[in-house]
Design an enzyme around this catalytic site. Structure first.
Site: not given
Ligand code: XBP
Ligand code: MG
Length: 244
Positions: A19, A21, A63-64, A66, A94, A133-134, A138
């Site tokens: 993973d 983030d 993120g979208k 959220r 952005a 998910t990111t 990124n």
């Molecule tokens: C974590 C998430 C991501 C990030 C934000 O992803 O839920 O949405 O918070 O990134 P993971 P984006 O733990 O699966 O790596 O704004 O690009 O979604």
């Molecule tokens: Mg994570």
């Protein structure tokens, strides 16, 4: 006839599916949250996601998704605008640009043990993959900034963001990665930080190790092989034993 370990469908070494983030790096604290807040301010929105609120909002992956959820609950007048979907896209694009700039400025180091384990895995011929998910940009930015320009090429599969229709805790992203690896779940080990990530990995049939962080401590990690604070004291052999 190839050596027994190379028989079709069998791989000599497991694959580690990381993973991003919260697992590779504390990106939520040092990257995403400040990026979201900077963009809200730039767009004249009096939205501010402090640590406590952001910790709660992290239950919504993506993120979208959220931003959409937050507006529907806290700013329904904006969520009701006919151009709301476009606004969400614009804010998120952005925010991603802000996040990438923070990463490229070297402000987000990898968590303990990550550089060492990736280096050891490459040396030992252990496969590497990412299921996150990111957004893909990124992931690329973080790998390049922390491991070097070639780093994205070290990963046999990078499953990220909207490449699947449903985000974690759904299994889609882990299944997508297994499909790209052409591997059975049995030959892999997922490494996650959150309950959502763990559920996604388990639903995809993967065994999963959890390393917690401030945002995920206390979540339900039932089914995890082990729950650690980080990988700082974990050797590659330990991971391979877990995936055996
Ligand atoms: C974590 C998430 C991501 C990030 C934000 O992803 O839920 O949405 O918070 O990134 P993971 P984006 O733990 O699966 O790596 O704004 O690009 O979604
Ligand atoms: Mg994570």
């Amino acid at each position: 006839m190839g050596s027994p370990a190379i028989v079709a469908g069998m791989h000599p070494q497991p694959t580690l599916i990381f993973d991003v983030d919260g697992t590779l790096a504390d990106t939520e604290r040092y990257g995403h949250r400040p990026a979201f807040n900077a963009v809200f301010a730039e767009h004249g929105l009096n939205w501010y996601w402090d640590e406590v609120l952001y910790g709660r909002l992290l239950s919504i992956t993506g993120g979208k998704e959220r931003i959409r959820h937050y507006a529907e609950v806290h700013a329904p007048e904006i969520a009701a605008r006919p151009d709301f979907a476009d606004l969400v896209q614009k804010l998120h694009q952005a925010k991603t640009a802000h996040y990438v700039r923070r990463v490229e400025a070297g402000r987000i180091p990898l968590r303990p043990g990550i550089v060492r384990l990736i280096t050891e895995a490459r040396r030992a011929g252990v496969g590497l993959a990412i299921a996150t998910t990111t957004s893909p940009e990124n992931v690329e930015a973080l790998l390049r900034a922390t491991l070097g320009e070639e780093a994205p090429g070290w990963f046999a599969a990078i499953g990220a963001g909207d490449v699947v229709p449903t985000k974690k805790p759904a299994p889609d992203i882990h299944r997508w990665v297994l499909d790209r690896l052409d591997r059975l779940a049995a030959g892999c080990l997922a490494i996650e930080d959150s309950e959502n990530g763990l559920k996604s990995a388990l639903s995809a049939g993967l065994r999963c190790l959890v390393t917690v962080n401030d945002y995920t401590a206390g979540q339900d990690f039932s089914g995890a092989l082990s729950v650690l604070n980080d990988l700082g004291d974990v050797g590659l052999d330990d991971l391979l034993r877990l995936s055996a």
